[in-house]
Write a protein that holds these residues in place. Sequence first.
Motif, PDB file in Angstrom:
ATOM      1  N   CYS A  45      -2.354  -2.762   1.213  1.00  0.00           N
ATOM      2  CA  CYS A  45      -2.469  -2.205  -0.126  1.00  0.00           C
ATOM      3  C   CYS A  45      -1.898  -3.212  -1.112  1.00  0.00           C
ATOM      4  N   ASP A  46      -2.253  -3.021  -2.374  1.00  0.00           N
ATOM      5  CA  ASP A  46      -1.815  -3.938  -3.425  1.00  0.00           C
ATOM      6  C   ASP A  46      -0.693  -3.369  -4.268  1.00  0.00           C
ATOM      7  N   LEU A  47      -0.572  -2.036  -4.301  1.00  0.00           N
ATOM      8  CA  LEU A  47       0.401  -1.386  -5.178  1.00  0.00           C
ATOM      9  C   LEU A  47       0.749  -0.028  -4.588  1.00  0.00           C
ATOM     10  N   VAL A  48       2.007   0.388  -4.766  1.00  0.00           N
ATOM     11  CA  VAL A  48       2.485   1.653  -4.204  1.00  0.00           C
ATOM     12  C   VAL A  48       2.922   2.595  -5.320  1.00  0.00           C
ATOM     13  N   LEU A  49       2.447   3.849  -5.241  1.00  0.00           N
ATOM     14  CA  LEU A  49       2.939   4.928  -6.097  1.00  0.00           C
ATOM     15  C   LEU A  49       3.794   5.818  -5.213  1.00  0.00           C
ATOM     16  N   LEU A  50       5.076   5.921  -5.506  1.00  0.00           N
ATOM     17  CA  LEU A  50       6.048   6.499  -4.579  1.00  0.00           C
ATOM     18  C   LEU A  50       6.783   7.701  -5.160  1.00  0.00           C
ATOM     19  N   ASP A  51       6.567   8.873  -4.546  1.00  0.00           N
ATOM     20  CA  ASP A  51       7.373  10.054  -4.849  1.00  0.00           C
ATOM     21  C   ASP A  51       8.706   9.910  -4.111  1.00  0.00           C
ATOM     22  N   SER A  64      13.424   0.606   0.092  1.00  0.00           N
ATOM     23  CA  SER A  64      14.250  -0.444   0.707  1.00  0.00           C
ATOM     24  C   SER A  64      13.465  -1.180   1.781  1.00  0.00           C
ATOM     25  N   TYR A  65      12.688  -0.427   2.567  1.00  0.00           N
ATOM     26  CA  TYR A  65      11.861  -1.039   3.611  1.00  0.00           C
ATOM     27  C   TYR A  65      10.806  -1.958   2.995  1.00  0.00           C
ATOM     28  N   ILE A  66      10.146  -1.484   1.929  1.00  0.00           N
ATOM     29  CA  ILE A  66       9.122  -2.300   1.273  1.00  0.00           C
ATOM     30  C   ILE A  66       9.723  -3.595   0.754  1.00  0.00           C
ATOM     31  N   ARG A  67      10.900  -3.510   0.175  1.00  0.00           N
ATOM     32  CA  ARG A  67      11.515  -4.712  -0.379  1.00  0.00           C
ATOM     33  C   ARG A  67      11.940  -5.691   0.720  1.00  0.00           C
ATOM     34  N   ARG A  68      12.160  -5.200   1.928  1.00  0.00           N
ATOM     35  CA  ARG A  68      12.483  -6.102   3.037  1.00  0.00           C
ATOM     36  C   ARG A  68      11.239  -6.821   3.551  1.00  0.00           C
ATOM     37  N   VAL A  69      10.129  -6.100   3.653  1.00  0.00           N
ATOM     38  CA  VAL A  69       8.940  -6.674   4.296  1.00  0.00           C
ATOM     39  C   VAL A  69       7.892  -7.169   3.308  1.00  0.00           C
ATOM     40  N   ARG A  70       7.875  -6.633   2.076  1.00  0.00           N
ATOM     41  CA  ARG A  70       6.890  -7.048   1.077  1.00  0.00           C
ATOM     42  C   ARG A  70       7.584  -7.141  -0.272  1.00  0.00           C
ATOM     43  N   GLN A  71       8.325  -8.201  -0.477  1.00  0.00           N
ATOM     44  CA  GLN A  71       9.164  -8.309  -1.668  1.00  0.00           C
ATOM     45  C   GLN A  71       8.367  -8.241  -2.967  1.00  0.00           C
ATOM     46  N   GLY A  72       7.162  -8.786  -2.970  1.00  0.00           N
ATOM     47  CA  GLY A  72       6.385  -8.834  -4.198  1.00  0.00           C
ATOM     48  C   GLY A  72       5.489  -7.637  -4.438  1.00  0.00           C
ATOM     49  N   MET A  73       5.529  -6.635  -3.562  1.00  0.00           N
ATOM     50  CA  MET A  73       4.654  -5.470  -3.708  1.00  0.00           C
ATOM     51  C   MET A  73       5.063  -4.637  -4.919  1.00  0.00           C
ATOM     52  N   PRO A  74       4.178  -4.422  -5.893  1.00  0.00           N
ATOM     53  CA  PRO A  74       4.520  -3.583  -7.047  1.00  0.00           C
ATOM     54  C   PRO A  74       4.708  -2.129  -6.615  1.00  0.00           C
TER      55      PRO A  74
END
Length: 221
Positions: A45-51, A64-74
């Motif tokens: 995916c290119d972008l995450v909308l997170l509840d 926190s997991y996203i920032r560890r594995v995909r730092q640039g993911m919006p």
Amino acid sequence: MKILLIEDDLDLGNGVRIALANQGMDAVWVRTLDDARRHLETGGCDLVLLDLGLPDGDGLTLLSYIRRVRQGMPVLILSARDALSDRLRGLDSGADDYLVKPFELAELLSRVRALARRSFGFDGEALAVRGLALHAPTRRVSVQGAAVELTASEYELLKMLMMRAGRVVTRRSLEEQALPGSQSGSNTLDVHMANLRRKIGDGYVRTVRGVGYVIDQPGSE
């Protein structure tokens, strides 16, 4: 643009999914942290909308997991937590934006487009890199103003590379997102990429051996 929507509310989730689809965005909707993590690990995916308030935990743990594995993911947080401390915590934890529920769908779409512009140079309609242009609503591609006819697979490959211009896109990501059904390790990707290069011309797509491909931004080596 592929968006991962993580929202457990049925009405809101379905409404957001439809609104994104109406804007030409490909949204995958999941309702739990487990399903979201599984998709991030196996899909693209290119972008995450997170509840944040999800049935199986706090969305900040996934952030926190996203920032560890995909730092640039919006990442755009969608939450009913409207206190200043909650908004600051979300942003300080790595979210790119924070939208308080209830919200208007028009504002959500505007914020998604803004994130896409900042992250990919994508305004929801057009992408352009060094004279190579792609117009998403019409699926038209041109080079220095001259139209180029691409197959559906070639178009998806080019769109992925242009949305991530300046960053290497791995072979696995290209195969999974642009060529679903292709077998990893086959030469299907190489054949499509060779045809794409032939049509758009030399100097746009660069091979990073053993990793994938990249369209370099102006001024990059």
